[in-house]
Design an enzyme around this catalytic site. Structure first.
Site, mmCIF file in Angstrom:
data_model
loop_
_atom_site.group_PDB
_atom_site.id
_atom_site.type_symbol
_atom_site.label_atom_id
_atom_site.label_comp_id
_atom_site.label_asym_id
_atom_site.label_seq_id
_atom_site.Cartn_x
_atom_site.Cartn_y
_atom_site.Cartn_z
ATOM 1 C CG HIS A 283 -2.070 0.997 1.045
ATOM 2 N ND1 HIS A 283 -3.373 0.595 0.821
ATOM 3 C CD2 HIS A 283 -2.098 2.353 1.053
ATOM 4 C CE1 HIS A 283 -4.150 1.663 0.699
ATOM 5 N NE2 HIS A 283 -3.393 2.743 0.838
ATOM 6 C CG HIS B 219 -1.573 6.176 -2.549
ATOM 7 N ND1 HIS B 219 -2.586 5.827 -3.402
ATOM 8 C CD2 HIS B 219 -2.002 5.843 -1.294
ATOM 9 C CE1 HIS B 219 -3.595 5.325 -2.710
ATOM 10 N NE2 HIS B 219 -3.260 5.320 -1.427
ATOM 11 C CG HIS C 165 -8.097 3.197 -0.802
ATOM 12 N ND1 HIS C 165 -7.418 2.644 -1.848
ATOM 13 C CD2 HIS C 165 -7.206 4.020 -0.165
ATOM 14 C CE1 HIS C 165 -6.171 3.103 -1.854
ATOM 15 N NE2 HIS C 165 -6.011 3.943 -0.850
ATOM 16 C CG ASP D 221 -1.951 5.788 2.901
ATOM 17 O OD1 ASP D 221 -2.210 5.610 1.695
ATOM 18 O OD2 ASP D 221 -2.781 6.240 3.710
ATOM 19 C CG ASP D 222 -0.193 9.000 0.400
ATOM 20 O OD1 ASP D 222 0.064 8.993 -0.810
ATOM 21 O OD2 ASP D 222 -1.306 8.674 0.865
ATOM 22 C CD GLU E 68 -7.503 5.848 6.001
ATOM 23 O OE1 GLU E 68 -6.405 6.133 6.516
ATOM 24 O OE2 GLU E 68 -7.794 6.126 4.834
#
Length: 353
Positions: free
Chosen positions: A28, A30, A212, A293-294, A215
């Protein structure tokens, strides 16, 4: 990792090994969010792009997506960061550095998620951009030893017909570097059922279905994703922990959860890292793959997710090795890569702490 395995995860007799040397897969991450902060600053300075203070002196930014305004601020920062990617070399650098950072964190397989629509105008269209990313992924694999694959992701704030276009594009590259099809952005926007046709296209091509869900919205949206999109993994999915019956369904279906603890806290889903319910998920028998994630916006990369969960929940090395094994087994990595990583995890656990 079932209850019997997790039961020893709070043992203090198992001394801590370095999580950066624990082999693992990263499922995961991005595309723009993988950028190094130094790279962002360098590329922005090159082209005279003014960055907001929260991406310069105030980095990493203070974020919360508890309301629509908070998500808008998050998305604005992401869009600003994406704007510094101006050349093919920039794209190749981003992918190479993401692989290098994973290699430094013990990663041996990376599935990087990208929506080609966000880059099409500057790079000659969605097909040309995807070709560029896949070529960059092959180069990064050769230079770092980390296997890099691509997940094409649709944006749920755009029209579902755009998602179908991306699904058909992803299907054309199935088996040629694209391993999955996702659905990202603020899960409180758009109607998930409207994307069923796109996921059906991707599913017929044999791609992993990776939306997704669970969350920013709770168990009810996880249930919708399961009913309508039939995922192999859920991006996040962490709020399945709030509904034992739903969590049992996730476990029975073998759906892996791509849990990103630091981003969960940064976005206000949980108040602190000890509230991220990884133990609840593991005790129920769920497959959990930790992801970053980021990192550009949250300030923490892959090994940081393992380190924070170790500290927040007193996980011992057996538990961390179990999480790493789950990440590998839930991945689209080829059999030889899986075998190598799983053997490396065993070696990590067998070595002296």
């Amino acid at each position: 990792m079932g209850l019997e395995t997790f039961a020893g995860a709070h043992s203090s007799t198992n001394a801590a090994r370095d999580v950066r040397t624990l082999p693992k897969a990263h499922l995961h991450l991005h595309f723009t969010g993988s950028m190094r902060h130094d790279t962002l600053l360098e590329l922005a300075a090159r082209d005279g792009i003014a960055l907001p203070d929260s991406l310069v002196s105030g980095w990493p930014p203070q974020l919360s997506a508890a309301d629509e305004k908070g998500w808008f601020r998050f998305q604005r920062l992401y869009d600003v960061a994406r704007s510094v990617l101006r050349t093919e070399d920039d794209v190749r650098r981003l992918v190479r550095e993401a692989a290098e950072d994973d290699a430094a964190d013990g990663g041996g397989w990376l599935e990087i998620q990208v929506d080609p629509s966000g880059y099409a105008a500057r790079f000659g269209g969605i097909t040309a951009f995807l070709d560029l990313v896949l070529d960059a992924a092959r180069e990064a694999t050769a230079s770092t030893g980390v296997g890099v694959a691509v997940v094409v992701a649709a944006n749920r704030t755009r029209h579902p017909l755009d998602a179908r276009t991306l699904a058909r594009l992803a299907a054309q590259y199935a088996g040629r570097g694209v391993v999955g099809f996702g659905l990202s952005n603020d899960e409180r926007r758009g109607t998930t059922t409207d994307f069923a046709a796109a996921f059906a296209i991707a599913g017929r091509a044999g791609l992993l279905l990776l939306p997704h869900g669970g969350e920013l919205r709770g168990p009810e949206h996880v249930r919708t994703c399961l009913d309508v999109l039939r995922p192999a993994r859920l991006g996040h999915g962490v709020r399945s922990a709030e509904d034992p019956d739903l969590l049992a369904r996730v476990v029975d279906a073998g759906i892996a959860l791509e849990v990103c603890p630091v981003s969960n806290v940064s976005l206000g889903v949980y108040s602190d890292l000890s509230s991220v319910p990884v133990p609840t998920l593991l005790e129920a028998g769920a497959t959990v793959a930790l992801g970053s994630d980021d990192p550009l916006l949250f300030g923490s990369r892959l090994a940081g997710q393992y380190a924070t969960m170790r500290a927040a929940h007193d996980l011992d090395d057996d538990a961390l090795a179990g999480l790493a094994r789950m990440s590998v087994r839930a991945s689209a990595a080829p059999d030889d890569v899986r075998a190598r990583l799983l053997a490396g995890i065993d070696d990590w656990l067998a070595a002296p702490a």
